[in-house]
Design an enzyme around this catalytic site. Structure first.
Site, short mmCIF file in Angstrom:
data_model
loop_
_atom_site.label_atom_id
_atom_site.label_comp_id
_atom_site.label_asym_id
_atom_site.label_seq_id
_atom_site.Cartn_x
_atom_site.Cartn_y
_atom_site.Cartn_z
N LYS A 1 49.74 -38.76 9.54
CA LYS A 1 48.86 -37.81 8.72
C LYS A 1 48.81 -38.07 7.10
O LYS A 1 47.83 -37.74 6.79
CB LYS A 1 49.48 -36.12 9.01
CG LYS A 1 49.11 -35.78 10.33
CD LYS A 1 49.30 -34.25 10.55
CE LYS A 1 48.86 -33.56 11.82
NZ LYS A 1 48.90 -32.25 12.18
N LYS B 1 45.28 -39.07 20.81
CA LYS B 1 45.50 -37.63 21.33
C LYS B 1 44.32 -36.85 20.73
O LYS B 1 43.85 -36.85 19.54
CB LYS B 1 46.75 -37.08 21.03
CG LYS B 1 46.94 -36.45 19.61
CD LYS B 1 48.11 -35.52 19.58
CE LYS B 1 48.00 -34.55 18.48
NZ LYS B 1 47.39 -33.13 18.71
N LYS C 1 43.17 -31.03 16.94
CA LYS C 1 42.22 -30.04 16.13
C LYS C 1 41.99 -30.48 14.58
O LYS C 1 40.62 -30.37 14.43
CB LYS C 1 43.10 -28.65 15.65
CG LYS C 1 43.11 -27.74 16.85
CD LYS C 1 43.83 -26.51 16.28
CE LYS C 1 45.13 -26.24 17.03
NZ LYS C 1 46.22 -26.38 15.89
P1 ATP Z 1 46.65 -30.61 14.25
O1 ATP Z 1 45.77 -31.64 14.49
O2 ATP Z 1 46.35 -29.55 13.15
O3 ATP Z 1 48.04 -30.91 14.13
P2 ATP Z 1 47.20 -30.02 17.06
O4 ATP Z 1 45.52 -30.24 18.07
O5 ATP Z 1 47.81 -31.27 17.10
O6 ATP Z 1 46.48 -29.54 15.57
P3 ATP Z 1 49.03 -28.24 17.06
O7 ATP Z 1 48.78 -27.02 16.69
O8 ATP Z 1 49.83 -29.17 15.98
O9 ATP Z 1 47.62 -28.79 17.50
O10 ATP Z 1 49.96 -28.32 18.20
C1 ATP Z 1 50.01 -27.21 19.38
C2 ATP Z 1 50.71 -27.72 20.69
O11 ATP Z 1 49.56 -28.54 21.11
C3 ATP Z 1 51.84 -28.57 20.33
O12 ATP Z 1 52.79 -28.33 21.31
C4 ATP Z 1 51.37 -29.88 20.57
O13 ATP Z 1 52.25 -30.82 21.17
C5 ATP Z 1 50.16 -29.45 21.76
N1 ATP Z 1 49.11 -30.63 21.62
C6 ATP Z 1 48.29 -31.07 20.86
N2 ATP Z 1 47.35 -31.65 21.24
C7 ATP Z 1 47.60 -32.04 22.22
C8 ATP Z 1 46.96 -33.26 23.05
N3 ATP Z 1 46.18 -33.87 22.92
N4 ATP Z 1 47.49 -33.25 24.55
C9 ATP Z 1 48.64 -32.44 24.92
N5 ATP Z 1 49.18 -31.52 24.06
C10 ATP Z 1 48.81 -31.43 22.86
MG MG Z 2 49.40 -31.39 15.61
#
Ligand code: ATP
Ligand code: MG
Length: 332
Positions: A112, A195, A198
């Site tokens: 990041k 992955k 968001k």
């Molecule tokens: P950001 O990009 O802001 O970090 P994010 O999509 O990674 O957002 P988080 O809020 O950081 O979402 O994570 C919330 C939960 O979703 C965590 O348990 C994380 O491991 C899970 N998660 C996030 N992306 C994935 C994915 N692509 N596949 C499976 N689990 C995911």
């Molecule tokens: Mg995340």
């Protein structure tokens, strides 16, 4: 009953299918067997820059989606992190037993901060996993349902719990990650090596729970697939089609083998069309329930305030013990 804790960041208006399949569906399932604490982690959401005029709205959207997905306020304690000050207070103490080099090895920070330009990345982004450890340890969680990307942070949480216990006396439960392999890493539809995320996926790479199903259908149609035309599961050789099969299987409850057999002789287009329909059926009721919660923000805020009160009663007890062991004065 064993305890479960997990958190999600309000860093977008909508959660995506990776969040749901990797983590949130386990949050819902674990309420049956565990004493459940779940948190909209708005403190974490300001580590990479944010807009104050949207943060509160996103926290409400996050809570509404979580209730819509099946979190039951009678069985789970859902709260917003900034309403429970003990999280920041414990994070400071844990930060003081974390090595600088140890924190520097966290790959999420490296990824990041690189994206932001390492000079501009905040200290908060660097200490994020320490705050995350505080989140978990305050509730004496036994299990933490997360996606694969959080495994390293969970390892740090375990190390910090053990280190504090051995330095100052037994205080924290050492938490175990609850990572369900099949869906622990849902990938970006446009980039099957990355992955779904968001904050860093392109809009075309991400299926949001709250978007128009017609829009999701279009994204699924243009998802990057692999050379060849056979529908088989091969995560290394055919990551694109395997990701679609993973999503399809998890949302429909049909096994991958069953799907592969059913699509024998058919093409990628058939699979994509049917998957879009499965997604539509899944998100439609969730969108309706989310809107119902959003239509009554006063009631939503009340549920969250009640959650924060319950969370605080646990968190304050743990923090009091930790302060005592460290040699601080008790809170007045
Ligand atoms: P950001 O990009 O802001 O970090 P994010 O999509 O990674 O957002 P988080 O809020 O950081 O979402 O994570 C919330 C939960 O979703 C965590 O348990 C994380 O491991 C899970 N998660 C996030 N992306 C994935 C994915 N692509 N596949 C499976 N689990 C995911
Ligand atoms: Mg995340």
């Amino acid at each position: 009953r064993p305890r479960v804790f997990s958190g999600i960041q309000p860093t977008a208006d909508s959660f995506h299918l990776g969040n749901y399949l990797g983590a949130l569906r386990h949050w819902v399932a674990l309420q049956d067997s565990h004493d459940a604490y779940y948190c909209v982690v708005d403190l974490h959401a300001i580590t990479a820059g944010h807009d104050p005029s949207v943060l509160k709205r996103r926290s409400r959207l996050a809570a509404a989606q979580l209730f819509a997905l099946g979190l039951d306020p009678e069985r789970s304690t859902l709260f917003v992190q900034s309403q429970v000050p003990e999280h920041s207070q414990l994070a400071w103490v844990l930060g003081c037993i974390t090595g600088f080099g140890e924190a520097g090895r966290m790959t999420q920070f490296k990824d990041k901060s690189q994206k932001q330009g390492s000079e501009r990345a905040s200290v908060g982004l660097f200490t994020y996993p320490i705050l995350q450890a505080a989140d978990i340890l305050l509730y004496q969680a036994n299990a933490v349902p997360v996606g694969e990307d959080q495994r390293q942070h969970l390892e740090l949480s375990r190390d910090l719990a053990q280190r504090f216990n051995s330095l100052f006396g037994r205080t924290f439960t050492v938490p175990s990650p609850h990572i369900v392999k099949d869906t622990a890493k849902i990938t970006d539809l446009q980039d099957p090596a990355a992955k779904m995320s968001k904050s860093s996926s392109s809009p075309a790479g991400i299926i949001d729970l709250l978007e128009e199903p017609a829009r999701s259908a279009k994204k699924i149609r243009s998802a990057v697939t692999d050379t060849g035309r056979e529908i088989v599961f091969d995560a290394e050789g055919k990551p694109g089609i395997s990701n679609l099969l993973t999503i399809y299987s998890a949302l429909s409850g049909r096994s991958i083998d069953d799907l592969v057999a059913a699509y024998d002789g058919k093409g990628y287009g058939d699979l994509k069309k049917d998957l879009a329909e499965v997604v539509r059926e899944f998100v439609t009721p969730i969108q309706e329930r989310t809107n119902a919660y959003l239509n009554d923000p006063a009631q939503l805020d009340k549920l969250l305030a009640r959650g924060a009160e319950k969370a605080r009663s646990v968190a304050a007890g743990t923090l009091r013990d930790a302060y005592e062991r460290v040699g601080f004065f008790p809170p007045v």
